[in-house]
Write a protein that holds these residues in place. Structure first.
Motif, PDB file in Angstrom:
ATOM      1  N   MET A 374     -16.654 -16.634  15.494  1.00 53.33           N
ATOM      2  CA  MET A 374     -17.157 -15.195  14.682  1.00 53.33           C
ATOM      3  C   MET A 374     -16.068 -14.510  14.117  1.00 53.33           C
ATOM      4  SD  MET A 374     -19.643 -14.095  13.067  1.00 53.33           S
ATOM      5  CE  MET A 374     -19.657 -12.650  12.148  1.00 53.33           C
ATOM      6  N   GLN A 375     -15.042 -14.564  15.183  1.00 50.60           N
ATOM      7  CA  GLN A 375     -13.785 -13.946  14.527  1.00 50.60           C
ATOM      8  C   GLN A 375     -13.030 -14.634  13.585  1.00 50.60           C
ATOM      9  OE1 GLN A 375     -10.326 -12.786  17.222  1.00 50.60           O
ATOM     10  NE2 GLN A 375     -11.373 -11.470  18.336  1.00 50.60           N
ATOM     11  N   ALA A 376     -12.913 -15.767  13.729  1.00 52.00           N
ATOM     12  CA  ALA A 376     -12.209 -16.829  12.503  1.00 52.00           C
ATOM     13  C   ALA A 376     -13.226 -16.644  11.337  1.00 52.00           C
ATOM     14  CB  ALA A 376     -12.173 -18.350  13.166  1.00 52.00           C
ATOM     15  N   PHE A 377     -14.533 -16.656  11.511  1.00 51.96           N
ATOM     16  CA  PHE A 377     -15.322 -16.517  10.308  1.00 51.96           C
ATOM     17  C   PHE A 377     -15.034 -15.169   9.534  1.00 51.96           C
ATOM     18  CE2 PHE A 377     -19.056 -14.831   8.264  1.00 51.96           C
ATOM     19  CZ  PHE A 377     -19.558 -15.833   7.184  1.00 51.96           C
ATOM     20  N   ARG A 378     -14.947 -14.226  10.351  1.00 57.19           N
ATOM     21  CA  ARG A 378     -14.545 -12.841   9.587  1.00 57.19           C
ATOM     22  C   ARG A 378     -13.287 -13.005   8.566  1.00 57.19           C
ATOM     23  NH1 ARG A 378     -16.990  -8.229  11.199  1.00 57.19           N
ATOM     24  NH2 ARG A 378     -18.553  -8.232  12.784  1.00 57.19           N
ATOM     25  N   VAL A 379     -12.338 -13.764   9.096  1.00 56.96           N
ATOM     26  CA  VAL A 379     -11.111 -13.842   8.370  1.00 56.96           C
ATOM     27  C   VAL A 379     -11.357 -14.755   6.860  1.00 56.96           C
ATOM     28  CG1 VAL A 379      -8.742 -14.781   8.256  1.00 56.96           C
ATOM     29  CG2 VAL A 379      -9.528 -13.768  10.279  1.00 56.96           C
ATOM     30  N   LEU A 380     -12.368 -15.710   7.103  1.00 60.16           N
ATOM     31  CA  LEU A 380     -12.675 -16.587   6.071  1.00 60.16           C
ATOM     32  C   LEU A 380     -13.454 -15.908   5.169  1.00 60.16           C
ATOM     33  CD1 LEU A 380     -13.286 -19.963   7.948  1.00 60.16           C
ATOM     34  CD2 LEU A 380     -11.372 -19.546   6.414  1.00 60.16           C
ATOM     35  N   LEU A 385     -14.630 -14.188   0.279  1.00 63.28           N
ATOM     36  CA  LEU A 385     -15.600 -13.467  -0.573  1.00 63.28           C
ATOM     37  C   LEU A 385     -15.069 -11.937  -0.338  1.00 63.28           C
ATOM     38  CD1 LEU A 385     -18.867 -15.179   1.224  1.00 63.28           C
ATOM     39  CD2 LEU A 385     -17.976 -15.626  -1.149  1.00 63.28           C
ATOM     40  N   GLY A 386     -14.048 -11.827   0.064  1.00 67.05           N
ATOM     41  CA  GLY A 386     -13.677 -10.373  -0.225  1.00 67.05           C
ATOM     42  C   GLY A 386     -14.238  -9.444   0.626  1.00 67.05           C
ATOM     43  N   ILE A 387     -14.946  -9.986   1.865  1.00 71.20           N
ATOM     44  CA  ILE A 387     -15.977  -8.883   2.674  1.00 71.20           C
ATOM     45  C   ILE A 387     -15.010  -8.369   3.585  1.00 71.20           C
ATOM     46  CG2 ILE A 387     -17.778  -8.945   4.252  1.00 71.20           C
ATOM     47  CD1 ILE A 387     -19.080 -11.312   2.522  1.00 71.20           C
ATOM     48  N   GLU A 388     -14.785  -7.138   3.626  1.00 65.87           N
ATOM     49  CA  GLU A 388     -13.985  -6.429   4.566  1.00 65.87           C
ATOM     50  C   GLU A 388     -14.827  -5.760   5.528  1.00 65.87           C
ATOM     51  OE1 GLU A 388     -11.041  -7.105   5.056  1.00 65.87           O
ATOM     52  OE2 GLU A 388     -10.557  -7.946   2.990  1.00 65.87           O
ATOM     53  N   GLY A 389     -14.810  -5.505   6.777  1.00 64.58           N
ATOM     54  CA  GLY A 389     -15.919  -5.148   7.753  1.00 64.58           C
ATOM     55  C   GLY A 389     -17.223  -5.661   7.968  1.00 64.58           C
ATOM     56  N   ASP A 390     -18.359  -5.191   7.860  1.00 67.54           N
ATOM     57  CA  ASP A 390     -19.513  -5.893   8.120  1.00 67.54           C
ATOM     58  C   ASP A 390     -20.342  -6.498   6.998  1.00 67.54           C
ATOM     59  OD1 ASP A 390     -19.984  -6.658  10.859  1.00 67.54           O
ATOM     60  OD2 ASP A 390     -20.357  -4.637  11.591  1.00 67.54           O
ATOM     61  N   HIS A 391     -21.419  -7.276   7.360  1.00 65.71           N
ATOM     62  CA  HIS A 391     -22.298  -7.610   6.282  1.00 65.71           C
ATOM     63  C   HIS A 391     -23.734  -7.688   6.816  1.00 65.71           C
ATOM     64  CE1 HIS A 391     -24.560 -10.199   3.396  1.00 65.71           C
ATOM     65  NE2 HIS A 391     -23.768  -9.770   2.592  1.00 65.71           N
TER      66      HIS A 391
END
Ligand SMILES: Nc1ncnc2c1ncn2[C@@H]1O[C@H](COP(=O)(O)OP(=O)(O)OP(=O)(O)O)[C@@H](O)[C@H]1O
Ligand SMILES: [Mg+2]
Length: 477
Positions: A374-380, A385-391
């Protein structure tokens, strides 16, 4: 009464004519060595009456070039102002842009911690006599650095180290990184390194890795760079070896590129398939420059390195290329050639490697590049997609990722399918669900296969006809 313009000009002309005459008599009649002594004695006398100190930074210290001179030249090239009238401009093949140097006689004023520092670039000629009595004139250069007496400590202890460090940074910033591979334009069937610009965009910021692992790698690299003296003291060559292992698409090659971009080191990509003998390998490895990363990708399948004693023979050739030849370079006697080297081996199958490569101390760090967390996914998600924080979909994704084996490369491919973050993530969730179903199916098949194998190995019960067992109670007819 002011003198008229004509008489002022006449006086100026006659003074400058006398000075020129004096200079030419001085130069013609007094031999050069004596002239230099006289001039330095005069400047010595003047220095007594001055509150200024002068430091001379000469171009060479005997035979060796003076590192402080080179650093000052690079540093002062960034301090030029409109008052600097003459500049030298240059660009080496490896440089990104133009670099500037002060021409002879030019001055620059710098400020550091409130201290004013006046630099001047001085060139002079010396006559050099050869063995056969012939003489030629060579140019010598130095920088003169003047500052107030009371600032001496700041200059020696802080300013000059600052100039050295700044020059190092400027040089490394200006460097264009290269990747060197074995070219097939080989002469006399010998391969040579050929290089092209390394423009791999991977950095530690864009690399999808667990933060802890990422920080550990960066800290390890920093420690390696800092510890030149330590390596010398403990009698080790200044090298570091990393073994990167993990499934395809987990970022092993991307990590190598990130390391090169971070350290500003060139990459030497060695394909072992091309090497015919240990001596050829030795030659190629000796051609590798300092500040470089030697990479051997897919070490498990590049060459059959399992047999250390017999070596790897090619048909019709008696030359050999052995694992011990390679190991000798990694940490044997040959490894002491060169400084600031990093060796990276990558493999998809760590279990297939020769134990000699895995022995403690051989590769300093074994790094497991695993499937996407999940941590690595957040970086990707942030990169693509320019998503910072949560979705809103992150909860589902976290759950699905925990039970699925997807590589960061697969994730990246999915995220690139749509520019709209919501659409891309929804697509990714369906991909993960599909993948999970396939994985579960595969797992069932595997489990069945294992069971079948187990059963086929188990001894079969023989169905022999029952003998008359006397212990059995006799049937009463
Ligand atoms: N950890 C990662 N972080 C960011 N991008 C990644 C990562 N892993 C893979 N990728 C993406 O997937 C592509 C392929 O990854 P890479 O070549 O680094 O994998 P690899 O582990 O070297 O694979 P192989 O074992 O097949 O050589 C990269 O160009 C990059 O875009
Ligand atoms: Mg790779």
């Amino acid at each position: 009464m002011f003198p008229s313009a004509t008489s002022a000009f006449t006086t100026y002309a006659s003074i400058s004519a006398s000075l020129m005459l004096f200079r030419s008599i001085f130069n013609d009649l007094i031999p050069y060595p004596l002239r230099r002594h006289l001039l330095s004695a005069l400047s010595y006398l003047f220095s007594f009456c001055s509150d200024k100190q002068t430091i001379l930074v000469e171009q060479s210290d005997g035979i060796e070039p003076n590192h402080v001179f080179n650093a000052s030249e690079v540093y002062l090239g960034t301090k030029i102002s409109p008052q600097t009238k003459r500049l030298k401009v240059s660009k080496r093949l490896k440089d990104k842009g133009l670099s500037f140097r002060l021409d002879k006689g030019q001055r620059v004023t710098d400020f550091f911690q409130g201290v004013e520092l006046k630099w001047r670039h001085v060139c002079y000629e010396v006559e050099k006599r050869g063995h056969r009595g012939d003489s030629n004139v060579v140019e010598r250069r130095y920088f003169e650095l003047r500052f107030k007496n009371k600032c001496r400590d700041v200059v020696l202890n802080s300013y000059l180290p600052f100039v050295l460090k700044s020059a190092e940074l400027i040089e490394s910033e200006a460097r264009v990184l290269k990747i060197h591979t074995l070219g097939n334009s080989h002469y006399a069937s010998k391969f040579k390194w050929e290089s092209i610009k390394l423009e791999h965009p991977s950095t530690f910021e864009t690399l999808a890795l667990d933060l802890e692992l990422k920080n550990m790698i960066v800290e390890d690299l920093n420690r390696f760079l800092r510890r030149k003296e330590f390596y010398r003291k403990v009698g080790r060559s200044w090298k570091r070896g990393y073994l990167l292992y993990g499934p395809p698409g987990t970022g092993k090659s991307s990590l190598v590129a990130a390391m090169a971009n971070y350290l500003k080191f060139d990459i030497y990509d060695l394909q072992l398939e091309n090497i015919k003998s240990d001596s050829e390998l030795r030659k190629l490895l000796l051609d590798i420059a300092n500040k470089s990363i030697l990479v051997i990708e897919d070490i498990d399948c590049s060459v059959n390195l399992h047999d250390r004693t017999r070596g790897h023979k090619r048909s019709g050739q008696d030359k050999q290329f052995t694992l011990s030849g390679l190991l000798n370079f990694i940490d044997g006697l040959w490894s002491s050639c060169g400084d600031e080297r990093i060796v990276v081996l990558t493999t998809n199958r760590k279990d297939r490697l020769d134990p000699a490569l895995l022995r403690p101390g051989r590769m300093d760090l074994h790094i497991n590049m695993s499937y996407c967390t999940m941590q690595a996914f957040r970086v990707l998600a942030s990169n693509y997609l320019g998503i910072e924080g949560d979705h809103r979909l992150f909860g589902d994704i976290k759950e699905l990722l925990e039970g699925t084996k997807v590589s960061p490369a697969q994730v990246a491919e999915e995220l690139m399918k749509n520019e709209d973050a919501d659409v891309a993530l929804e697509g990714f969730v369906s991909f993960l669900k599909q993948k999970k179903m396939e994985d579960d199916e595969l797992e069932k098949v595997e489990a069945l296969k294992k069971l079948e194998i187990k059963e086929s190995r188990e001894p079969k019960m023989e169905h022999k006809p029952l003998k008359k067992d006397h212990t059995l109670p006799q049937m009463v007819e």
